[in-house]
Design a protein around this motif. Structure first.
Motif, PDB file in Angstrom:
ATOM      1  N   CYS A   1      -3.290   4.149  -2.016  1.00  0.00           N
ATOM      2  CA  CYS A   1      -4.084   4.593  -0.873  1.00  0.00           C
ATOM      3  C   CYS A   1      -5.260   5.433  -1.355  1.00  0.00           C
ATOM      4  O   CYS A   1      -5.072   6.481  -1.993  1.00  0.00           O
ATOM      5  N   THR A   2      -6.478   4.993  -1.067  1.00  0.00           N
ATOM      6  CA  THR A   2      -7.657   5.686  -1.572  1.00  0.00           C
ATOM      7  C   THR A   2      -7.831   7.058  -0.927  1.00  0.00           C
ATOM      8  O   THR A   2      -8.363   7.971  -1.544  1.00  0.00           O
ATOM      9  N   PHE A   3      -7.349   7.204   0.309  1.00  0.00           N
ATOM     10  CA  PHE A   3      -7.459   8.516   0.944  1.00  0.00           C
ATOM     11  C   PHE A   3      -6.555   9.522   0.238  1.00  0.00           C
ATOM     12  O   PHE A   3      -6.941  10.679   0.023  1.00  0.00           O
ATOM     13  N   HIS A   4      -5.340   9.109  -0.137  1.00  0.00           N
ATOM     14  CA  HIS A   4      -4.455  10.003  -0.862  1.00  0.00           C
ATOM     15  C   HIS A   4      -5.009  10.308  -2.254  1.00  0.00           C
ATOM     16  O   HIS A   4      -4.820  11.424  -2.768  1.00  0.00           O
ATOM     17  N   ALA A   5      -5.674   9.333  -2.872  1.00  0.00           N
ATOM     18  CA  ALA A   5      -6.303   9.594  -4.171  1.00  0.00           C
ATOM     19  C   ALA A   5      -7.400  10.640  -4.026  1.00  0.00           C
ATOM     20  O   ALA A   5      -7.542  11.538  -4.870  1.00  0.00           O
ATOM     21  N   PHE A   6      -8.176  10.543  -2.951  1.00  0.00           N
ATOM     22  CA  PHE A   6      -9.210  11.547  -2.681  1.00  0.00           C
ATOM     23  C   PHE A   6      -8.578  12.920  -2.426  1.00  0.00           C
ATOM     24  O   PHE A   6      -9.040  13.943  -2.950  1.00  0.00           O
TER      25      PHE A   6
ATOM     26  N   LEU B   1     -14.724   7.164  -2.889  1.00  0.00           N
ATOM     27  CA  LEU B   1     -13.641   6.185  -2.844  1.00  0.00           C
ATOM     28  C   LEU B   1     -13.377   5.694  -1.422  1.00  0.00           C
ATOM     29  O   LEU B   1     -12.879   4.581  -1.227  1.00  0.00           O
ATOM     30  N   LEU B   2     -13.687   6.514  -0.430  1.00  0.00           N
ATOM     31  CA  LEU B   2     -13.400   6.168   0.953  1.00  0.00           C
ATOM     32  C   LEU B   2     -14.385   5.164   1.523  1.00  0.00           C
ATOM     33  O   LEU B   2     -14.184   4.671   2.640  1.00  0.00           O
ATOM     34  N   HIS B   3     -15.447   4.834   0.780  1.00  0.00           N
ATOM     35  CA  HIS B   3     -16.514   3.994   1.335  1.00  0.00           C
ATOM     36  C   HIS B   3     -16.845   2.790   0.457  1.00  0.00           C
ATOM     37  O   HIS B   3     -17.876   2.163   0.660  1.00  0.00           O
ATOM     38  N   ILE B   4     -16.002   2.460  -0.499  1.00  0.00           N
ATOM     39  CA  ILE B   4     -16.272   1.327  -1.390  1.00  0.00           C
ATOM     40  C   ILE B   4     -15.764   0.048  -0.735  1.00  0.00           C
ATOM     41  O   ILE B   4     -14.596  -0.047  -0.356  1.00  0.00           O
ATOM     42  N   GLU B   5     -16.670  -0.944  -0.612  1.00  0.00           N
ATOM     43  CA  GLU B   5     -16.341  -2.161   0.122  1.00  0.00           C
ATOM     44  C   GLU B   5     -16.498  -3.435  -0.694  1.00  0.00           C
ATOM     45  O   GLU B   5     -16.084  -4.507  -0.227  1.00  0.00           O
ATOM     46  N   THR B   6     -17.085  -3.379  -1.872  1.00  0.00           N
ATOM     47  CA  THR B   6     -17.280  -4.574  -2.687  1.00  0.00           C
ATOM     48  C   THR B   6     -16.853  -4.297  -4.126  1.00  0.00           C
ATOM     49  O   THR B   6     -16.771  -3.141  -4.556  1.00  0.00           O
ATOM     50  N   LEU B   7     -16.601  -5.383  -4.861  1.00  0.00           N
ATOM     51  CA  LEU B   7     -16.239  -5.243  -6.270  1.00  0.00           C
ATOM     52  C   LEU B   7     -17.388  -4.659  -7.080  1.00  0.00           C
ATOM     53  O   LEU B   7     -17.158  -3.914  -8.046  1.00  0.00           O
ATOM     54  N   HIS B   8     -18.616  -4.977  -6.710  1.00  0.00           N
ATOM     55  CA  HIS B   8     -19.766  -4.407  -7.419  1.00  0.00           C
ATOM     56  C   HIS B   8     -19.793  -2.890  -7.261  1.00  0.00           C
ATOM     57  O   HIS B   8     -20.017  -2.157  -8.238  1.00  0.00           O
ATOM     58  N   GLN B   9     -19.543  -2.407  -6.051  1.00  0.00           N
ATOM     59  CA  GLN B   9     -19.492  -0.960  -5.833  1.00  0.00           C
ATOM     60  C   GLN B   9     -18.335  -0.329  -6.619  1.00  0.00           C
ATOM     61  O   GLN B   9     -18.476   0.774  -7.153  1.00  0.00           O
ATOM     62  N   ALA B  10     -17.207  -1.028  -6.683  1.00  0.00           N
ATOM     63  CA  ALA B  10     -16.064  -0.507  -7.427  1.00  0.00           C
ATOM     64  C   ALA B  10     -16.374  -0.402  -8.917  1.00  0.00           C
ATOM     65  O   ALA B  10     -16.048   0.603  -9.561  1.00  0.00           O
TER      66      ALA B  10
ATOM     67  N   PRO C   1      -6.293  -3.832   3.463  1.00  0.00           N
ATOM     68  CA  PRO C   1      -6.419  -2.382   3.686  1.00  0.00           C
ATOM     69  C   PRO C   1      -6.450  -1.613   2.375  1.00  0.00           C
ATOM     70  O   PRO C   1      -5.770  -1.974   1.413  1.00  0.00           O
ATOM     71  N   ALA C   2      -7.242  -0.556   2.357  1.00  0.00           N
ATOM     72  CA  ALA C   2      -7.319   0.311   1.188  1.00  0.00           C
ATOM     73  C   ALA C   2      -6.530   1.591   1.385  1.00  0.00           C
ATOM     74  O   ALA C   2      -6.309   2.331   0.421  1.00  0.00           O
ATOM     75  N   MET C   3      -6.124   1.866   2.616  1.00  0.00           N
ATOM     76  CA  MET C   3      -5.454   3.128   2.923  1.00  0.00           C
ATOM     77  C   MET C   3      -4.136   2.884   3.639  1.00  0.00           C
ATOM     78  O   MET C   3      -3.876   1.788   4.135  1.00  0.00           O
ATOM     79  N   ASN C   4      -3.346   3.926   3.708  1.00  0.00           N
ATOM     80  CA  ASN C   4      -2.022   3.876   4.328  1.00  0.00           C
ATOM     81  C   ASN C   4      -2.077   4.322   5.783  1.00  0.00           C
ATOM     82  O   ASN C   4      -1.094   4.836   6.312  1.00  0.00           O
ATOM     83  N   ASN C   5      -3.217   4.116   6.449  1.00  0.00           N
ATOM     84  CA  ASN C   5      -3.383   4.619   7.813  1.00  0.00           C
ATOM     85  C   ASN C   5      -2.362   4.039   8.774  1.00  0.00           C
ATOM     86  O   ASN C   5      -1.937   4.705   9.724  1.00  0.00           O
ATOM     87  N   ARG C   6      -1.954   2.784   8.546  1.00  0.00           N
ATOM     88  CA  ARG C   6      -1.028   2.128   9.477  1.00  0.00           C
ATOM     89  C   ARG C   6       0.279   2.903   9.592  1.00  0.00           C
ATOM     90  O   ARG C   6       0.766   3.155  10.692  1.00  0.00           O
TER      91      ARG C   6
ATOM     92  N   VAL D   1       0.862  -1.180   0.000  1.00  0.00           N
ATOM     93  CA  VAL D   1       0.000   0.000   0.000  1.00  0.00           C
ATOM     94  C   VAL D   1       0.897   1.228   0.000  1.00  0.00           C
ATOM     95  O   VAL D   1       1.749   1.387   0.891  1.00  0.00           O
ATOM     96  N   ALA D   2       0.719   2.093  -0.993  1.00  0.00           N
ATOM     97  CA  ALA D   2       1.579   3.270  -1.157  1.00  0.00           C
ATOM     98  C   ALA D   2       0.715   4.494  -1.379  1.00  0.00           C
ATOM     99  O   ALA D   2      -0.448   4.397  -1.770  1.00  0.00           O
ATOM    100  N   ASP D   3       1.332   5.667  -1.132  1.00  0.00           N
ATOM    101  CA  ASP D   3       0.602   6.924  -1.318  1.00  0.00           C
ATOM    102  C   ASP D   3       0.838   7.549  -2.681  1.00  0.00           C
ATOM    103  O   ASP D   3       0.406   8.663  -2.945  1.00  0.00           O
ATOM    104  N   GLY D   4       1.563   6.852  -3.544  1.00  0.00           N
ATOM    105  CA  GLY D   4       1.783   7.368  -4.892  1.00  0.00           C
ATOM    106  C   GLY D   4       2.964   8.287  -5.018  1.00  0.00           C
ATOM    107  O   GLY D   4       3.059   9.047  -5.975  1.00  0.00           O
ATOM    108  N   GLY D   5       3.907   8.237  -4.056  1.00  0.00           N
ATOM    109  CA  GLY D   5       5.087   9.081  -4.132  1.00  0.00           C
ATOM    110  C   GLY D   5       5.923   8.775  -5.364  1.00  0.00           C
ATOM    111  O   GLY D   5       5.924   7.649  -5.881  1.00  0.00           O
ATOM    112  N   SER D   6       6.642   9.777  -5.833  1.00  0.00           N
ATOM    113  CA  SER D   6       7.425   9.621  -7.057  1.00  0.00           C
ATOM    114  C   SER D   6       8.498   8.565  -6.877  1.00  0.00           C
ATOM    115  O   SER D   6       9.114   8.453  -5.823  1.00  0.00           O
TER     116      SER D   6
END
Length: 372
Positions: A166-171, A197-206, A272-277, A143-148
């Motif tokens: 990380c979906t939070f960084h994408a948002f 993006l912060l609330h998607i939990e299934t492939l159908h929602q994605a 995990p979808a985010m880099n919160n850890r 899981v990455a934040d998209g850094g160069s």
């Protein structure tokens, strides 16, 4: 000393005469092992140094209002606590960089419970990221934040590892362009999509999110092509929304937004979808350490980060082993002299990142610290 424990089995030991030099000999009541007790003052002072560096303590709280403490522990600023090779395969690894100065960043990789590796660099380049990644067995997901630079490094070092952006960084990437209160309808709709993006939990929602995003792109395509003349140059009238769209489109095309929902990865549990850890449990703690010790030089701030990471690995070495095995500034200078690299001062920019010395100290082999 009356409570000395056996180094072999951990049971209580008893006095058993003295050695030829007059030192007290001890024998284990359980296993019969014999040993002497050495008062390692250097290890004790190092423990005191680390105990001051990481908690929220000041030198005024130390004996002698810090003068004695500084005299005994100043030499420990020369130690570089370095990571070891991680052979265990982790299900997910989190990566991020914490900036110490304008041109100084520590790249960190961690699992859910522990720090795995760290590396000092001038920027988040691909070559810098390859160093910490090369010392960790390829995980299932990162899981990455998209850094160069990270994507290129991961493709070379962990070609089979799946990447989750990380979906939070994408948002946040969209929010920086649209703000939280966009005035244009296109911006309002794009901001709302990014927030979902912060609330998607299934492939159908994605899949439903991707479909609606594509519909948004198609509907506003002509609007975002509008241009105007500024200072004699033709520019896009809605450049910030276009930049937000470009960022999301790249992530959708690469397929890294919803990696955490893949059936092959979620079979053993949610991913995990985010880099919160790493953001909350590591970066926030490191910023607190640096904030508590404001005024340290960039070099000492970097070493403070190194010490925090080193003491949060799964099995940190004892203080005595740390003193014996970890490289020091003198080792760095010795390597620099052997390789013919010159530097006028310790804090010179060429000390960081891709320099020969740091490549040596961050080498991917199991024995990176040899100086002879």
């Amino acid at each position: 000393m009356n409570n000395k424990k056996c180094p072999a089995c951990g049971c209580e030991m008893k006095r058993n005469g003295r050695t030829g030099s007059g030192a007290q000999r001890w024998r284990c009541r359980a296993c019969g092992a014999s040993s002497t007790h050495a008062n390692d003052s250097a290890a004790r002072d190092l423990r005191s140094f680390v105990g001051w560096l990481l908690p929220k303590d000041t030198q005024l709280d130390m004996p002698g209002q810090g003068r004695t403490f500084r005299r005994k522990t100043s030499r420990f600023w020369g130690i570089w606590p370095m990571p070891e090779v991680v052979d265990e395969i982790h299900r997910v690894v989190f990566v991020d960089g914490i900036w110490i100065a304008r041109d100084l960043v520590v790249l960190i990789a961690c699992s859910e419970p522990h720090v795995l590796s760290w590396h000092l660099a001038r920027a988040e380049t691909a070559s810098a990221w390859r160093s910490p990644l090369s010392r960790i067995a390829p995980p299932d997901t990162v899981v990455a934040d998209g850094g160069s630079g990270f994507a290129s490094a991961a493709a070379k070092e962990w070609p089979e590892t799946k990447v989750q952006r990380c979906t939070f960084h994408a948002f946040c990437q969209v929010r920086r362009k649209t703000t939280t209160r966009p005035k244009l309808q296109a911006g309002k709709e794009l901001y709302a999509l990014a927030k979902e993006l912060l609330h998607i939990e299934t492939l159908h929602q994605a899949d439903w999110w991707v479909e609606r995003y594509m519909q948004w792109c198609e509907f506003w395509a002509d609007f975002l092509e509008e241009t105007s003349i500024v200072d004699g140059r033709r520019v896009y009238a809605h450049g910030r929304i276009r930049e937000a769209r470009s960022g999301l489109t790249r992530l959708v095309n690469k397929g890294v937004l919803f990696t955490y929902l893949g059936p092959g990865l979620t079979a053993e549990g949610p991913m995990p979808a985010m880099n919160n850890r790493i953001e909350g449990a590591i970066n926030a703690q490191l910023r607190a350490v640096l904030r508590n010790h404001r005024g340290l030089s960039a070099l000492k701030r970097a070493k403070a980060v190194f010490w925090w990471c080193y003491l949060h690995v799964e099995s940190p070495k004892s203080m005595a082993d740390t003193l014996r095995e970890m490289p020091t500034d003198a080792d760095v200078e010795r390597l620099r002299d052997e390789y013919g690299v010159k530097a006028d001062e310790v804090g010179a920019p060429q000390k960081w990142g891709e320099g020969l010395v740091w490549d040596e100290l961050h080498h991917a082999t199991r024995y990176p610290y040899a100086t002879e």
